[in-house]
Scaffold this motif. Structure first.
Motif, PDB file in Angstrom:
ATOM      1  N   ALA A 158       0.838  -1.209   0.000  1.00  0.00           N
ATOM      2  CA  ALA A 158       0.000   0.000   0.000  1.00  0.00           C
ATOM      3  C   ALA A 158       0.869   1.255   0.000  1.00  0.00           C
ATOM      4  O   ALA A 158       2.007   1.248   0.465  1.00  0.00           O
ATOM      5  CB  ALA A 158      -0.924  -0.009   1.212  1.00  0.00           C
ATOM      6  N   ARG A 159       0.297   2.331  -0.510  1.00  0.00           N
ATOM      7  CA  ARG A 159       1.050   3.585  -0.577  1.00  0.00           C
ATOM      8  C   ARG A 159       0.772   4.510   0.602  1.00  0.00           C
ATOM      9  O   ARG A 159       1.547   5.429   0.864  1.00  0.00           O
ATOM     10  CB  ARG A 159       0.720   4.311  -1.883  1.00  0.00           C
ATOM     11  CG  ARG A 159       1.153   3.537  -3.124  1.00  0.00           C
ATOM     12  CD  ARG A 159       0.843   4.305  -4.394  1.00  0.00           C
ATOM     13  NE  ARG A 159       1.276   3.577  -5.583  1.00  0.00           N
ATOM     14  CZ  ARG A 159       1.125   4.015  -6.821  1.00  0.00           C
ATOM     15  NH1 ARG A 159       0.554   5.212  -7.028  1.00  0.00           N
ATOM     16  NH2 ARG A 159       1.551   3.301  -7.854  1.00  0.00           N
ATOM     17  N   THR A 160      -0.351   4.298   1.263  1.00  0.00           N
ATOM     18  CA  THR A 160      -0.713   5.158   2.386  1.00  0.00           C
ATOM     19  C   THR A 160      -1.250   4.300   3.530  1.00  0.00           C
ATOM     20  O   THR A 160      -1.593   3.121   3.344  1.00  0.00           O
ATOM     21  CB  THR A 160      -1.810   6.163   1.986  1.00  0.00           C
ATOM     22  OG1 THR A 160      -3.012   5.443   1.686  1.00  0.00           O
ATOM     23  CG2 THR A 160      -1.379   6.998   0.786  1.00  0.00           C
ATOM     24  N   ALA A 161      -1.367   4.913   4.694  1.00  0.00           N
ATOM     25  CA  ALA A 161      -1.946   4.212   5.841  1.00  0.00           C
ATOM     26  C   ALA A 161      -3.396   3.853   5.579  1.00  0.00           C
ATOM     27  O   ALA A 161      -3.886   2.810   6.039  1.00  0.00           O
ATOM     28  CB  ALA A 161      -1.833   5.089   7.089  1.00  0.00           C
ATOM     29  N   TRP A 162      -4.098   4.710   4.815  1.00  0.00           N
ATOM     30  CA  TRP A 162      -5.503   4.435   4.510  1.00  0.00           C
ATOM     31  C   TRP A 162      -5.646   3.183   3.651  1.00  0.00           C
ATOM     32  O   TRP A 162      -6.679   2.517   3.671  1.00  0.00           O
ATOM     33  CB  TRP A 162      -6.130   5.636   3.794  1.00  0.00           C
ATOM     34  CG  TRP A 162      -6.355   6.800   4.699  1.00  0.00           C
ATOM     35  CD1 TRP A 162      -5.603   7.931   4.778  1.00  0.00           C
ATOM     36  CD2 TRP A 162      -7.391   6.944   5.663  1.00  0.00           C
ATOM     37  NE1 TRP A 162      -6.095   8.785   5.738  1.00  0.00           N
ATOM     38  CE2 TRP A 162      -7.211   8.198   6.300  1.00  0.00           C
ATOM     39  CE3 TRP A 162      -8.464   6.153   6.070  1.00  0.00           C
ATOM     40  CZ2 TRP A 162      -8.046   8.665   7.301  1.00  0.00           C
ATOM     41  CZ3 TRP A 162      -9.302   6.622   7.069  1.00  0.00           C
ATOM     42  CH2 TRP A 162      -9.096   7.861   7.672  1.00  0.00           C
ATOM     43  N   GLY A 163      -4.613   2.873   2.898  1.00  0.00           N
ATOM     44  CA  GLY A 163      -4.631   1.641   2.128  1.00  0.00           C
ATOM     45  C   GLY A 163      -4.136   0.451   2.914  1.00  0.00           C
ATOM     46  O   GLY A 163      -4.643  -0.663   2.775  1.00  0.00           O
ATOM     47  N   ALA A 164      -3.131   0.667   3.765  1.00  0.00           N
ATOM     48  CA  ALA A 164      -2.495  -0.444   4.476  1.00  0.00           C
ATOM     49  C   ALA A 164      -3.359  -1.007   5.597  1.00  0.00           C
ATOM     50  O   ALA A 164      -3.455  -2.227   5.769  1.00  0.00           O
ATOM     51  CB  ALA A 164      -1.151   0.014   5.035  1.00  0.00           C
ATOM     52  N   TRP A 165      -4.003  -0.136   6.383  1.00  0.00           N
ATOM     53  CA  TRP A 165      -4.742  -0.614   7.560  1.00  0.00           C
ATOM     54  C   TRP A 165      -5.931  -1.508   7.217  1.00  0.00           C
ATOM     55  O   TRP A 165      -6.080  -2.592   7.808  1.00  0.00           O
ATOM     56  CB  TRP A 165      -5.186   0.572   8.426  1.00  0.00           C
ATOM     57  CG  TRP A 165      -4.239   0.896   9.535  1.00  0.00           C
ATOM     58  CD1 TRP A 165      -3.521   2.040   9.679  1.00  0.00           C
ATOM     59  CD2 TRP A 165      -3.902   0.079  10.655  1.00  0.00           C
ATOM     60  NE1 TRP A 165      -2.756   1.998  10.824  1.00  0.00           N
ATOM     61  CE2 TRP A 165      -2.979   0.794  11.444  1.00  0.00           C
ATOM     62  CE3 TRP A 165      -4.280  -1.197  11.066  1.00  0.00           C
ATOM     63  CZ2 TRP A 165      -2.425   0.290  12.615  1.00  0.00           C
ATOM     64  CZ3 TRP A 165      -3.732  -1.721  12.233  1.00  0.00           C
ATOM     65  CH2 TRP A 165      -2.824  -0.986  12.990  1.00  0.00           C
ATOM     66  N   PRO A 166      -6.797  -1.143   6.276  1.00  0.00           N
ATOM     67  CA  PRO A 166      -7.922  -2.041   5.968  1.00  0.00           C
ATOM     68  C   PRO A 166      -7.466  -3.406   5.470  1.00  0.00           C
ATOM     69  O   PRO A 166      -8.071  -4.438   5.795  1.00  0.00           O
ATOM     70  CB  PRO A 166      -8.701  -1.280   4.890  1.00  0.00           C
ATOM     71  CG  PRO A 166      -8.331   0.143   5.076  1.00  0.00           C
ATOM     72  CD  PRO A 166      -6.906   0.126   5.535  1.00  0.00           C
ATOM     73  N   ARG A 167      -6.395  -3.430   4.694  1.00  0.00           N
ATOM     74  CA  ARG A 167      -5.886  -4.701   4.185  1.00  0.00           C
ATOM     75  C   ARG A 167      -5.279  -5.531   5.323  1.00  0.00           C
ATOM     76  O   ARG A 167      -5.423  -6.760   5.342  1.00  0.00           O
ATOM     77  CB  ARG A 167      -4.848  -4.437   3.087  1.00  0.00           C
ATOM     78  CG  ARG A 167      -5.410  -3.657   1.907  1.00  0.00           C
ATOM     79  CD  ARG A 167      -4.299  -3.227   0.955  1.00  0.00           C
ATOM     80  NE  ARG A 167      -4.783  -2.245  -0.016  1.00  0.00           N
ATOM     81  CZ  ARG A 167      -4.029  -1.661  -0.936  1.00  0.00           C
ATOM     82  NH1 ARG A 167      -2.743  -1.977  -1.025  1.00  0.00           N
ATOM     83  NH2 ARG A 167      -4.543  -0.775  -1.772  1.00  0.00           N
ATOM     84  N   TRP A 168      -4.601  -4.865   6.225  1.00  0.00           N
ATOM     85  CA  TRP A 168      -4.038  -5.575   7.379  1.00  0.00           C
ATOM     86  C   TRP A 168      -5.157  -6.187   8.231  1.00  0.00           C
ATOM     87  O   TRP A 168      -5.052  -7.325   8.687  1.00  0.00           O
ATOM     88  CB  TRP A 168      -3.188  -4.613   8.206  1.00  0.00           C
ATOM     89  CG  TRP A 168      -2.475  -5.239   9.368  1.00  0.00           C
ATOM     90  CD1 TRP A 168      -2.869  -5.235  10.675  1.00  0.00           C
ATOM     91  CD2 TRP A 168      -1.244  -5.967   9.324  1.00  0.00           C
ATOM     92  NE1 TRP A 168      -1.958  -5.915  11.457  1.00  0.00           N
ATOM     93  CE2 TRP A 168      -0.954  -6.364  10.647  1.00  0.00           C
ATOM     94  CE3 TRP A 168      -0.356  -6.316   8.319  1.00  0.00           C
ATOM     95  CZ2 TRP A 168       0.196  -7.098  10.979  1.00  0.00           C
ATOM     96  CZ3 TRP A 168       0.791  -7.046   8.639  1.00  0.00           C
ATOM     97  CH2 TRP A 168       1.048  -7.425   9.945  1.00  0.00           C
ATOM     98  N   LEU A 169      -6.221  -5.440   8.406  1.00  0.00           N
ATOM     99  CA  LEU A 169      -7.374  -5.960   9.155  1.00  0.00           C
ATOM    100  C   LEU A 169      -8.003  -7.151   8.435  1.00  0.00           C
ATOM    101  O   LEU A 169      -8.342  -8.158   9.067  1.00  0.00           O
ATOM    102  CB  LEU A 169      -8.418  -4.858   9.349  1.00  0.00           C
ATOM    103  CG  LEU A 169      -8.105  -3.784  10.387  1.00  0.00           C
ATOM    104  CD1 LEU A 169      -9.075  -2.621  10.257  1.00  0.00           C
ATOM    105  CD2 LEU A 169      -8.186  -4.371  11.797  1.00  0.00           C
ATOM    106  N   LEU A 170      -8.165  -7.037   7.122  1.00  0.00           N
ATOM    107  CA  LEU A 170      -8.746  -8.138   6.363  1.00  0.00           C
ATOM    108  C   LEU A 170      -7.869  -9.381   6.445  1.00  0.00           C
ATOM    109  O   LEU A 170      -8.378 -10.503   6.605  1.00  0.00           O
ATOM    110  CB  LEU A 170      -8.929  -7.715   4.905  1.00  0.00           C
ATOM    111  CG  LEU A 170      -9.460  -8.789   3.949  1.00  0.00           C
ATOM    112  CD1 LEU A 170     -10.815  -9.322   4.420  1.00  0.00           C
ATOM    113  CD2 LEU A 170      -9.561  -8.240   2.528  1.00  0.00           C
ATOM    114  N   GLY A 171      -6.573  -9.195   6.342  1.00  0.00           N
ATOM    115  CA  GLY A 171      -5.672 -10.333   6.479  1.00  0.00           C
ATOM    116  C   GLY A 171      -5.796 -10.997   7.842  1.00  0.00           C
ATOM    117  O   GLY A 171      -5.760 -12.230   7.952  1.00  0.00           O
ATOM    118  N   SER A 172      -5.956 -10.202   8.883  1.00  0.00           N
ATOM    119  CA  SER A 172      -6.131 -10.737  10.232  1.00  0.00           C
ATOM    120  C   SER A 172      -7.423 -11.534  10.346  1.00  0.00           C
ATOM    121  O   SER A 172      -7.471 -12.594  10.976  1.00  0.00           O
ATOM    122  CB  SER A 172      -6.121  -9.601  11.249  1.00  0.00           C
ATOM    123  OG  SER A 172      -4.928  -8.832  11.165  1.00  0.00           O
ATOM    124  N   VAL A 173      -8.494 -11.025   9.727  1.00  0.00           N
ATOM    125  CA  VAL A 173      -9.780 -11.742   9.723  1.00  0.00           C
ATOM    126  C   VAL A 173      -9.633 -13.088   9.022  1.00  0.00           C
ATOM    127  O   VAL A 173     -10.103 -14.129   9.503  1.00  0.00           O
ATOM    128  CB  VAL A 173     -10.867 -10.897   9.042  1.00  0.00           C
ATOM    129  CG1 VAL A 173     -12.128 -11.726   8.797  1.00  0.00           C
ATOM    130  CG2 VAL A 173     -11.208  -9.677   9.890  1.00  0.00           C
TER     131      VAL A 173
END
Length: 435
Positions: A158-173
């Protein structure tokens, strides 16, 4: 005047290639899915458990968590209590696994050809084909692990935190769901956290920054906006929370419902069943024999649906045996080139396989090697990209054609196709230890 798009231009676009591969995979997994028309191998455990879960009658198959059985139950609810209902979602899990490998390879190496090769070898690896056509838990667990790995890599890019955080959460799920399908996925929660720290520390070393900088959120190329402590806490808490949430249906059993205060004790009961000493089995094998494919398993071999039919859980020799050489090649080149990409390609296989060396189970079976076998194509594609140059530039195509030819040769005993006689299986028994 508009011109028709050229094939090379079409195939250079990763999204289009992924769609094409997904369509082919789903069609291949779905063809003659209802044969055999009877329960085979471990479906004898999971289909009845799914039926009871669907009616919330009572606990069943309590040695494993619920997610895989919940998915099978959903298939029965949608398509009926028959072969299509039992196995429909397994085909989707198989297709998701193939596409997940595609995106792992593409996100790691940035080449559509490498990603397509990894996905093709996954599709042609017999283990994925067989598990995509049977109602067992391993297919769902592996699909969630592979998708979680791809999503966490996507978060890293991801290029920004707004991109990285949702994906990190989805990966955790997705990791929580993987553990909810089968405990084999537990180590990958730890691997995700370890990979985060290794990449960040490597970035700090390369840029001559401090360890403290690597743990903070700002200024990072990988996982921008994610500080180490919040990211790792999120990974752990979300995956654990999702895992426990998957037990919700058990709270509503008509007979012996699970109480919230008994959730932890239920985990202890599952663990006790996992490590119990079981009697010997004719298909049992030791962990060290799985990469060598010494003792595959017949999921089915009998006269059924008007013909002699068989389903052999075995790997494609090009993928399983060639994959071991590819893992060694990735480790060698990764160390020499100081390439985390190549090391990571081999580490995916090692990380999936190594836990079986220490898991305290009294019996082992070749199908336990399913998840490691899925990551071998990543190492194969990576090694081919690294070494197939110059006069060896087309060796990746030769390897693909060899895997395709073996898939076609073994197809009758992978797909429960009709066989001429009860002794026809000898045609495919290359080793004396093969059943």
């Amino acid at each position: 005047m508009m011109t028709e798009p050229q094939p090379r231009a079409f195939l250079s676009h990763p999204g289009r290639v992924a769609v094409l591969i997904g369509v082919v995979a789903q069609a291949l997994f779905s063809y003659r899915l209802t044969t055999p028309g009877k329960i085979m191998f471990d479906e004898v455990h999971y289909v009845p458990a799914a039926r009871k879960l669907l009616t919330l009658a009572m606990p069943a198959n309590t040695e494993h968590p619920l997610v895989g059985k919940e998915i099978i139950a959903a298939g029965i609810a949608l398509f009926g209590d028959g072969p299509l209902g039992w196995r429909a979602f397994s085909t989707l899990a198989g297709t998701a696994t193939v596409l997940g490998v595609f995106w792992i390879a593409w996100l790691t190496f940035g080449r559509t050809r490498t990603a397509a090769l990894a996905a093709a070898f996954t599709l042609l690896n017999f283990t994925v084909f067989v598990q995509a056509r049977i109602a067992m838990l391993d297919g769902f667990m592996a699909a969630f692990v592979v998708l979680a790995t791809a999503v966490l890599l996507w978060s890293m890019r991801a290029r920004t935190a707004w991109g990285a955080w949702p994906r990190w959460l989805l990966g955790s799920v997705l990791l929580g769901l993987a553990v909810g399908a089968k405990w084999t996925a537990v180590p990958f929660v730890g691997y995700a956290g370890a990979a985060f720290l290794i990449v960040r520390l490597n970035d700090a070393h390369r840029s001559r920054r401090s360890v403290w900088w690597s743990l903070n959120a700002r200024g990072h190329r990988h996982w921008p906006g994610l500080a180490a402590v919040p990211a790792l806490l999120t990974l752990g808490l979300v995956s654990i929370g999702v895992y426990f949430a998957t037990f919700t249906p058990a709270l509503y059993y008509h007979d012996m419902p699970l109480r919230l205060d008994g959730l932890l004790s239920f985990q202890r009961d599952m663990y006790a069943q996992q490590i119990q000493v079981l009697p010997r089995h004719p298909y049992q094998s030791q962990w060290w024999s799985w990469p060598l494919m010494i003792r595959p398993i017949w999921y089915l071999y009998e006269y059924v649906d008007g013909a002699n039919r068989g389903v052999l859980m075995i790997g494609n020799p090009v993928v399983l045996w060639g994959g071991l050489m590819a893992v060694a090649a990735c480790a060698y080149a990764g160390w020499r080139d100081r390439s985390l990409h190549l090391i990571g390609a081999g580490a995916l296989w090692a990380g999936a396989f190594l836990p079986w060396i220490v898991i305290p189970k009294s019996l082992g079976f070749f199908y336990y090697y399913y998840l490691p076998s899925i990551f071998l194509p990543v190492a194969i594609a990576a090694a081919l990209q690294r070494f197939c140059k110059g006069r060896f530039a087309r060796w990746d195509e030769y390897a693909f054609l060899a895997a395709l030819a073996l898939f076609a040769f073994f197809y009758p005993i992978l797909s429960a196709a009709p066989l001429a006689t009860a002794q026809s299986f000898h045609r495919w028994m290359w080793l004396p230890t093969w059943p």
